[in-house]
Design an enzyme around this catalytic site. Structure first.
Site, PDB file in Angstrom:
ATOM      1  N   GLY A 248       0.816  -1.214   0.000  1.00 54.18           N
ATOM      2  CA  GLY A 248       0.000   0.000   0.000  1.00 54.18           C
ATOM      3  C   GLY A 248       0.850   1.263   0.000  1.00 54.18           C
ATOM      4  O   GLY A 248       0.525   2.251  -0.660  1.00 54.18           O
ATOM      5  N   GLU A 265      -6.892   0.226   1.332  1.00 48.86           N
ATOM      6  CA  GLU A 265      -7.436  -0.568   2.439  1.00 48.86           C
ATOM      7  C   GLU A 265      -6.381  -1.593   2.798  1.00 48.86           C
ATOM      8  O   GLU A 265      -6.203  -2.591   2.104  1.00 48.86           O
ATOM      9  CB  GLU A 265      -8.733  -1.257   2.005  1.00 48.86           C
ATOM     10  CG  GLU A 265      -9.823  -0.307   1.560  1.00 48.86           C
ATOM     11  CD  GLU A 265     -10.237   0.672   2.645  1.00 48.86           C
ATOM     12  OE1 GLU A 265     -10.004   0.414   3.837  1.00 48.86           O
ATOM     13  OE2 GLU A 265     -10.791   1.725   2.299  1.00 48.86           O
ATOM     14  N   LEU A 266      -5.677  -1.354   3.916  1.00 48.38           N
ATOM     15  CA  LEU A 266      -4.468  -2.128   4.204  1.00 48.38           C
ATOM     16  C   LEU A 266      -4.657  -3.023   5.433  1.00 48.38           C
ATOM     17  O   LEU A 266      -5.767  -3.404   5.760  1.00 48.38           O
ATOM     18  CB  LEU A 266      -3.293  -1.165   4.340  1.00 48.38           C
ATOM     19  CG  LEU A 266      -3.204  -0.144   3.173  1.00 48.38           C
ATOM     20  CD1 LEU A 266      -2.076   0.830   3.378  1.00 48.38           C
ATOM     21  CD2 LEU A 266      -3.093  -0.865   1.835  1.00 48.38           C
ATOM     22  N   CYS A 299      -8.492  -8.738   7.041  1.00 48.40           N
ATOM     23  CA  CYS A 299      -7.783  -7.564   7.557  1.00 48.40           C
ATOM     24  C   CYS A 299      -8.449  -7.090   8.846  1.00 48.40           C
ATOM     25  O   CYS A 299      -7.837  -6.390   9.639  1.00 48.40           O
ATOM     26  CB  CYS A 299      -7.643  -6.465   6.529  1.00 48.40           C
ATOM     27  SG  CYS A 299      -9.122  -6.072   5.671  1.00 48.40           S
TER      28      CYS A 299
HETATM   29  C1  UN1 Z   1     -11.428  -7.693   5.015  1.00 48.64           C
HETATM   30  O1  UN1 Z   1     -11.201  -8.071   6.162  1.00 48.64           O
HETATM   31  O2  UN1 Z   1     -10.557  -7.683   4.143  1.00 48.64           O
HETATM   32  O3  UN1 Z   1     -15.925  -6.960   7.919  1.00 48.64           O
HETATM   33  C2  UN1 Z   1     -12.782  -7.269   4.608  1.00 48.64           C
HETATM   34  C3  UN1 Z   1     -15.839  -8.075   7.426  1.00 48.64           C
HETATM   35  C4  UN1 Z   1     -16.199  -8.266   5.987  1.00 48.64           C
HETATM   36  C5  UN1 Z   1     -15.186  -7.637   5.105  1.00 48.64           C
HETATM   37  C6  UN1 Z   1     -13.786  -7.702   5.611  1.00 48.64           C
HETATM   38  N1  UN1 Z   1     -17.512  -7.749   5.760  1.00 48.64           N
HETATM   39  O4  UN1 Z   1     -15.469  -9.042   8.032  1.00 48.64           O
END
Ligand code: UN1
Length: 530
Positions: A248, A265-266, A299
């Site tokens: 990123g 989005e990291l 993430c």
């Molecule tokens: C991610 O963790 O890359 O909040 C996305 C969540 C999902 C999306 C996560 N709706 O767990």
């Protein structure tokens, strides 16, 4: 170059997957060929993938550039009709697509259904947005003059996504980008190439004109080189990237050189705070799902459970028991989690286990690292040797100086650390420098509100998991987790449109802002009688 029409195909397993540029599939593979394997049964080849190179990426951006103007001229409510049709196609294909998600990246079938549902929810939201995309009328400081604002599409959006959410996260970028009148070049993760291809074909069958969505199947560094060349050639106006903090930074630096601000989005090291007044069973349930759902490869996965010292032992014992008893294995069965996303994720995860030191104590399983016949897990569901499975690991006694505390360890591992009061919990919850999500378990509204004020994450949960964002609230992070950009809901519109201001003067004479203003004199000496 020979090409075939990407629309004349149906979903079937074991097929050849390739890029789609301007609605056509190049028949060559300048980036080489790879096999995408089922991580739960590595003998099962999900797809053979013909990879593109940096030139393919640039060509895709060119096709997008050509298609975008006409797409932008389609009225927004009509563009949204395509989004509606696409949403209905995702609904009609929900089960086969979810099965493909489970087969290609090993997510449990229940989670895969949720993943596709998130795409449908996103389409539903942006179906309505085509009839809004509001601008404003704004009063002018001068008479006979009116001010307006309009949302204008940015142009070509290049989107690079990870494979842990191979359908939901791409939809967060692609669907609003399209609704706003942009054309898209998308690079899915190479280990979720078949899902990327299935996703793209649903888009193409939803009525989008050729070239409005293009898919480049290629390796990450190749996409980076292609992006560099496309930016240089003026073919990309917005970059969206979901992936590691390290990459990123590179993407951010590249975009900065072209005066662009990407949507980043990291990673995360998401804390879950357990206050002394928390419902401990609920907190354990939340920690189990946050930490080990998707084998910890979100993430938004739980990094460190921060537990008040008065309930530390109680929480740890219950958490260790819950993790010890959790069914793990074949993702088509009723399990907490299945395999790692792929071999390289398992290797990297094993490397992070080296950060466990003598002052730590481990819980949660009969071993650490790979689950194999020689390193078994009691109660494993299925055949461990057939796939790429890892033991769940709870590491207790973690302190803020440990590398484990500050490193995103993408996999089934959760730290547990203690704290003495809310001030310390808040400090520890921010100390790692990530700022994606954070949770607090408490029954006390004051604790929850103070935590909300003082934690720097983009997303907070009270008595719920660190993961599980819904498709219409802002998703994104701060610090090492991103540059403050937000996906989802109305908030993502600011990524894929730019504000244009217009003033319209009908006074019939030049009126000069800040100079020809109407003065309403006041009497500064006026006082009410004592
Ligand atoms: C991610 O963790 O890359 O909040 C996305 C969540 C999902 C999306 C996560 N709706 O767990």
């Amino acid at each position: 170059m020979r090409t075939t029409d990407a629309r004349e195909e149906t979903l079937h397993p074991g097929r050849l997957v390739s890029s789609i540029v301007g609605g056509r599939r190049p028949e060559d593979a300048p980036g080489g060929r790879i096999s995408s394997l089922n991580p739960a049964r590595t003998g099962d080849v999900v797809a053979e993938v013909a990879l593109g190179d940096a030139g393919t990426f640039v060509e895709a951006c060119r096709a997008a550039r050509e298609a975008q103007k006409e797409w932008a001229s389609v009225p927004a409510p009509i563009r949204s009709n395509s989004i509606k049709q696409i949403g209905r196609l995702f609904e009609a294909n929900k089960e086969p697509l979810a099965r493909l998600v489970t087969r290609e990246i090993g997510k449990t079938y229940t989670e895969s259904l949720g993943e596709v549902q998130e795409v449908i929810d996103t389409c539903d939201f942006f179906t309505g947005e085509g009839r809004r995309l509001y601008g404003q009328t704004v009063p002018s400081e001068m008479p006979d003059k009116q001010l307006f604002t309009f949302r204008v599409p940015v142009g070509v959006a290049a989107v690079i996504t990870a494979g842990n959410f191979p359908a939901a996260v791409p939809s967060w970028y692609i669907i609003p980008a399209l609704a706003c009148g942009n054309a898209v070049v998308w690079k899915p993760a190479e280990y979720s190439a078949a899902i990327g291809d299935a996703f793209a074909r649903i888009l193409l069958h939803g009525g989008l004109p050729e070239g409005v969505v293009n898919v480049v199947q290629c390796e990450g560094p190749v996409a980076f080189e292609g992006l560099e060349r496309a930016l240089e050639a003026g073919l990309v106006d917005k970059v969206g990237f979901t992936g590691s903090t390290e990459v990123g930074r590179e993407v951010g630096a590249l975009c900065g050189r072209h005066l662009q601000s990407p949507c980043l989005e990291l990673g995360g090291k998401n804390p879950l705070v357990v206050m002394p007044d928390a419902d401990l069973d609920l907190a354990v349930e939340g920690a189990l799902f946050s930490g080990f759902g998707t084998a910890g490869q979100r993430c938004t996965s739980l990094g460190t459970a921060l537990v008040h010292e008065s309930v530390y032992e109680g929480f740890l014992n219950r958490f260790a028991r819950a993790v010890g008893e959790a069914p793990i294995g074949d993702p088509t069965q009723d399990v907490l989690y299945g395999p790692m996303l792929g071999e390289r994720f398992a290797e990297r995860f094993e490397g992070w286990l080296d950060l466990v030191h003598d002052h730590h104590t481990l819980y949660g399983s009969t071993g650490t690292g790979r689950i194999t016949d020689a390193n078994p897990r009691e109660g494993f569901v299925g055949e461990p040797g057939a796939g790429i499975y890892c033991h769940p690991t709870i590491v207790s006694g973690v302190t803020e100086d440990d590398e484990l505390f500050n490193t995103e360890t993408f996999g089934p591992i959760v730290n547990v650390a203690g704290f003495a009061d809310l001030d310390e919990a808040v400090r520890l919850s921010n100390a790692h420098g990530y700022g994606l999500s954070a949770a607090i378990y408490t029954r006390d509204a004051e604790n929850a509100l103070r935590f909300r004020e003082r934690n720097g994450a983009g997303m907070l949960s009270v008595n719920n998991s660190t993961s599980g964002a819904e498709a219409h609230v802002p998703f994104g992070g701060n610090g090492r987790s991103g540059n403050g950009s937000r996906l989802s809901g109305i908030w993502v519109l600011d990524q894929f449109t730019r504000w244009q201001a217009m003033n319209w003067d009908y006074a019939g004479k030049l009126q000069k802002a800040q100079m020809d203003v109407i003065d309403l004199p006041a009497d500064p000496d006026f006082r009410l009688p004592d």
